[in-house]
Design an enzyme around this catalytic site. Structure first.
Site, PDB file in Angstrom:
ATOM      1  N   MET A  31      -6.701   6.457   4.733  1.00 24.19           N
ATOM      2  CA  MET A  31      -6.016   7.695   5.213  1.00 24.19           C
ATOM      3  C   MET A  31      -5.647   8.777   4.473  1.00 24.19           C
ATOM      4  O   MET A  31      -4.915   9.407   4.708  1.00 24.19           O
ATOM      5  CB  MET A  31      -4.788   7.065   6.351  1.00 24.19           C
ATOM      6  CG  MET A  31      -5.509   6.142   7.379  1.00 24.19           C
ATOM      7  SD  MET A  31      -4.461   5.984   8.879  1.00 24.19           S
ATOM      8  CE  MET A  31      -3.002   5.272   7.947  1.00 24.19           C
ATOM      9  N   HIS A  38      -5.241   2.765  -3.534  1.00 26.26           N
ATOM     10  CA  HIS A  38      -6.529   3.185  -3.510  1.00 26.26           C
ATOM     11  C   HIS A  38      -7.363   3.246  -4.505  1.00 26.26           C
ATOM     12  O   HIS A  38      -8.630   3.004  -4.340  1.00 26.26           O
ATOM     13  CB  HIS A  38      -6.188   4.496  -2.543  1.00 26.26           C
ATOM     14  CG  HIS A  38      -5.468   4.703  -1.449  1.00 26.26           C
ATOM     15  ND1 HIS A  38      -4.393   5.375  -1.431  1.00 26.26           N
ATOM     16  CD2 HIS A  38      -5.529   4.110  -0.347  1.00 26.26           C
ATOM     17  CE1 HIS A  38      -3.628   5.270  -0.412  1.00 26.26           C
ATOM     18  NE2 HIS A  38      -4.292   4.547   0.364  1.00 26.26           N
TER      19      HIS A  38
END
Ligand code: AMP
Length: 279
Positions: A31, A38
């Site tokens: 997101m 990430h």
């Protein structure tokens, strides 16, 4: 060079060319508001696939709280710079109308593993996750998908749906990346005040202490009660759950035996933090 693609049609064209020349495509759904957690997934993907797609989509369907959706941090320019530095091939960043066009009427709903914990405290959350992940798998046609253990329950939900719906993708779980003081990296951490940030590692500390106590033979209920006390004493406002569960089925356990995890969600001021560790 990282190419930014916003339409499913353009992505399909790109991926079709790759696959024609026999390349294995890896996808990392996110997101955005990227951090080292990430990026560790993107690196894992790079190591285990020929081409890497990172997706950024703040999925309205998985937010049960409109305020949380509104306040979710977004910074695509910064994200893109990080992905470039990491050698990601494509950033797929569709808008909401691309993902949920007029007339959209389907929901993917996983029962069982999605029911407790996040499922109980965030009604509808996993329907949103399962639906968007299924769509992203279809849009990217990837052969491998990389997810963080940080969201352990989500990882089990995704594994379940891939098995149940015969989706031809291999799901790879990657370890949780933490700050030096143990706080699990999360896009929401930027919303902590300085004071809250100093309290935040208490959650992981308490969970580690509970895991050690359980390993040493302490009764599970007592270890959990002590951990909950410690988290509240440190300054957390509320604990939604702090549970000891089977790592795969997520059924509650009252004693160690099968592979197990401690999983927790707690409110620190206005910020909801989650964490989990192996026992
Ligand atoms: P999010 O952007 O929060 O939806 O997360 C996208 C992916 O990154 C999910 O698979 C998460 O589990 C993973 N992720 C988030 N934080 C971390 C972390 N601290 N360590 C490893 N993976 C993470």
């Amino acid at each position: 060079m990282t190419e930014v693609i916003r339409s499913a049609a353009a992505l399909r064209e790109k991926v079709t060319t790759w696959k024609r020349s026999g390349m294995l495509v890896g996808v990392v759904p996110t997101m955005g508001a990227l951090h080292d957690g990430h990026l560790s997934l993107a690196r894992a993907a790079r190591g285990q696939s020929d081409r890497v797609i990172v997706t950024i989509f703040v999925n309205p369907m998985q937010f049960n709280n409109p305020e949380d959706l509104k306040k979710y941090p977004r910074d695509e320019a910064r994200d893109l710079a990080l992905l470039k530095a990491d050698g990601v091939d494509v950033l797929f960043a569709p808008g909401p109308e691309e993902v949920y066009p007029r007339g959209f009427a389907s929901t993917v709903s996983v029962t069982g593993v999605s029911a407790p914990m996040e499922g109980a405290f965030r009604p509808g959350h996993f329907d949103g996750v399962a639906t968007v992940v299924t769509k992203l798998f279809g849009m990217t046609q990837a052969g491998r998908a990389f997810f963080g253990e940080k969201d352990w329950q989500q990882l089990q939900v995704v594994r379940r749906l891939v098995t149940d719906l015969n989706i031809p993708i291999r799901v790879i779980g990657c370890p949780t990346i933490r700050e030096e003081d143990g706080l699990a990296m999360s896009s929401r951490n930027v919303r902590l005040t300085e004071q809250e940030r100093s309290v935040a590692p208490a959650l992981h500390r308490a969970m580690q202490a509970a895991a050690e106590a359980i390993r040493a033979g302490a009764p599970v209920a007592a270890a959990l009660a002590e951990a909950r006390d410690a988290v509240l004493r440190a300054g957390f406002a509320e604990i939604e759950y702090l549970d000891f569960r089977d790592a795969e089925t997520l059924e509650p356990l009252d004693r160690p035996g099968p592979p197990a995890r401690l999983l927790a969600a707690a409110m620190l001021g206005a910020v909801r933090l989650i964490d989990n560790i192996a026992v």
